[in-house]
Design a protein around this motif. Structure first.
Motif, PDB file in Angstrom:
ATOM      1  N   VAL A 110       0.846  -1.196   0.000  1.00 21.09           N
ATOM      2  CA  VAL A 110       0.000   0.000   0.000  1.00 21.09           C
ATOM      3  C   VAL A 110       0.884   1.249   0.000  1.00 21.09           C
ATOM      4  O   VAL A 110       0.641   2.196  -0.749  1.00 21.09           O
ATOM      5  CB  VAL A 110      -0.973  -0.004   1.205  1.00 21.09           C
ATOM      6  CG1 VAL A 110      -1.671   1.346   1.350  1.00 21.09           C
ATOM      7  CG2 VAL A 110      -1.996  -1.118   1.060  1.00 21.09           C
ATOM      8  N   THR A 111       1.932   1.225   0.819  1.00 20.99           N
ATOM      9  CA  THR A 111       2.860   2.363   0.861  1.00 20.99           C
ATOM     10  C   THR A 111       3.549   2.546  -0.485  1.00 20.99           C
ATOM     11  O   THR A 111       3.621   3.665  -1.019  1.00 20.99           O
ATOM     12  CB  THR A 111       3.908   2.173   1.971  1.00 20.99           C
ATOM     13  OG1 THR A 111       3.233   2.087   3.227  1.00 20.99           O
ATOM     14  CG2 THR A 111       4.912   3.312   1.992  1.00 20.99           C
ATOM     15  N   ILE A 112       4.038   1.459  -1.043  1.00 23.01           N
ATOM     16  CA  ILE A 112       4.751   1.531  -2.326  1.00 23.01           C
ATOM     17  C   ILE A 112       3.833   2.061  -3.423  1.00 23.01           C
ATOM     18  O   ILE A 112       4.220   2.946  -4.196  1.00 23.01           O
ATOM     19  CB  ILE A 112       5.345   0.154  -2.706  1.00 23.01           C
ATOM     20  CG1 ILE A 112       6.499  -0.190  -1.761  1.00 23.01           C
ATOM     21  CG2 ILE A 112       5.801   0.136  -4.161  1.00 23.01           C
ATOM     22  CD1 ILE A 112       6.981  -1.628  -1.875  1.00 23.01           C
ATOM     23  N   THR A 113       2.611   1.550  -3.500  1.00 27.82           N
ATOM     24  CA  THR A 113       1.708   2.016  -4.555  1.00 27.82           C
ATOM     25  C   THR A 113       1.333   3.482  -4.350  1.00 27.82           C
ATOM     26  O   THR A 113       1.220   4.237  -5.316  1.00 27.82           O
ATOM     27  CB  THR A 113       0.449   1.132  -4.678  1.00 27.82           C
ATOM     28  OG1 THR A 113      -0.228   1.086  -3.412  1.00 27.82           O
ATOM     29  CG2 THR A 113       0.798  -0.270  -5.138  1.00 27.82           C
ATOM     30  N   GLY A 114       1.168   3.897  -3.105  1.00 28.26           N
ATOM     31  CA  GLY A 114       0.878   5.309  -2.842  1.00 28.26           C
ATOM     32  C   GLY A 114       2.030   6.209  -3.265  1.00 28.26           C
ATOM     33  O   GLY A 114       1.822   7.252  -3.898  1.00 28.26           O
ATOM     34  N   VAL A 115       3.243   5.803  -2.934  1.00 32.22           N
ATOM     35  CA  VAL A 115       4.427   6.577  -3.336  1.00 32.22           C
ATOM     36  C   VAL A 115       4.527   6.621  -4.859  1.00 32.22           C
ATOM     37  O   VAL A 115       4.805   7.680  -5.452  1.00 32.22           O
ATOM     38  CB  VAL A 115       5.707   5.991  -2.708  1.00 32.22           C
ATOM     39  CG1 VAL A 115       6.962   6.560  -3.353  1.00 32.22           C
ATOM     40  CG2 VAL A 115       5.719   6.235  -1.202  1.00 32.22           C
ATOM     41  N   LEU A 116       4.292   5.492  -5.516  1.00 34.54           N
ATOM     42  CA  LEU A 116       4.368   5.460  -6.979  1.00 34.54           C
ATOM     43  C   LEU A 116       3.295   6.345  -7.623  1.00 34.54           C
ATOM     44  O   LEU A 116       3.559   7.012  -8.630  1.00 34.54           O
ATOM     45  CB  LEU A 116       4.264   4.025  -7.490  1.00 34.54           C
ATOM     46  CG  LEU A 116       5.472   3.130  -7.196  1.00 34.54           C
ATOM     47  CD1 LEU A 116       5.188   1.687  -7.589  1.00 34.54           C
ATOM     48  CD2 LEU A 116       6.719   3.657  -7.894  1.00 34.54           C
ATOM     49  N   GLU A 117       2.104   6.355  -7.055  1.00 38.81           N
ATOM     50  CA  GLU A 117       1.054   7.223  -7.598  1.00 38.81           C
ATOM     51  C   GLU A 117       1.442   8.687  -7.475  1.00 38.81           C
ATOM     52  O   GLU A 117       1.298   9.458  -8.428  1.00 38.81           O
ATOM     53  CB  GLU A 117      -0.282   6.964  -6.889  1.00 38.81           C
ATOM     54  CG  GLU A 117      -0.929   5.653  -7.296  1.00 38.81           C
ATOM     55  CD  GLU A 117      -2.304   5.469  -6.687  1.00 38.81           C
ATOM     56  OE1 GLU A 117      -2.989   6.469  -6.394  1.00 38.81           O
ATOM     57  OE2 GLU A 117      -2.703   4.304  -6.506  1.00 38.81           O
TER      58      GLU A 117
END
Length: 153
Positions: free
Chosen positions: A78-85
């Motif tokens: 969830v953290t990784i996808t948020g950072v990528l977004e």
């Protein structure tokens, strides 16, 4: 607000953002004078709107629950996808990086889609409301991917 209304926030950010930015281009904001810069700006807005909830406690829990069990460390994902977004949104605003950011975001949307399928099939909730039914989520996801691909070309 219903789940459909909440999900429409992403759609409205994309479509409304595009119309507003395109109009600014038409009235003389040179950097927005064209459909592609307006689309990139609108996508950036959409990904900021969808990226921020990845870091809000109640949303994080719900997002983590959406991730299929086959994937390890859902909170980290969830953290990784948020950072990528959010990074992708920033990249869309930098012309030399914009095509790469757009393709990366299209791939991210595709990679995240199994979580949406899993959530719909399991009848999960986001912020206490049922997730969007799979047909509606699929249609929106296709629109978002198509917009990202168009922003890359």
């Amino acid at each position: 607000m219903t789940r459909l209304e909440e999900e429409m926030v992403s759609f409205i950010a994309l479509i409304g953002g595009f119309v507003a930015l395109r109009l600014l281009g038409v009235v003389g904001v040179d950097v927005l004078d064209g459909w592609q810069p307006a689309l990139r700006g609108a996508l950036a807005l959409m990904f900021v709107v969808t990226g921020i909830p990845h870091f809000l406690p109640s949303w994080r829990r719900d997002f983590a629950a959406m991730i299929p069990a086959a994937f390890p460390q859902p909170a980290l994902l969830v953290t990784i996808t948020g950072v990528l977004e959010l990074a992708g949104a920033a990249g869309l605003l930098l012309p030399p990086l914009a095509p790469f950011a757009a393709i990366g975001l299209a791939l991210l949307l595709i990679a995240m889609f199994p979580a949406n399928v899993s959530a719909a099939r399991r009848g999960l909730t986001l912020a206490g409301k049922p997730v969007l039914p799979l047909p509606a989520r699929t249609a929106m996801q296709l629109l978002f991917v198509a917009a990202a691909v168009a922003a890359a070309t």
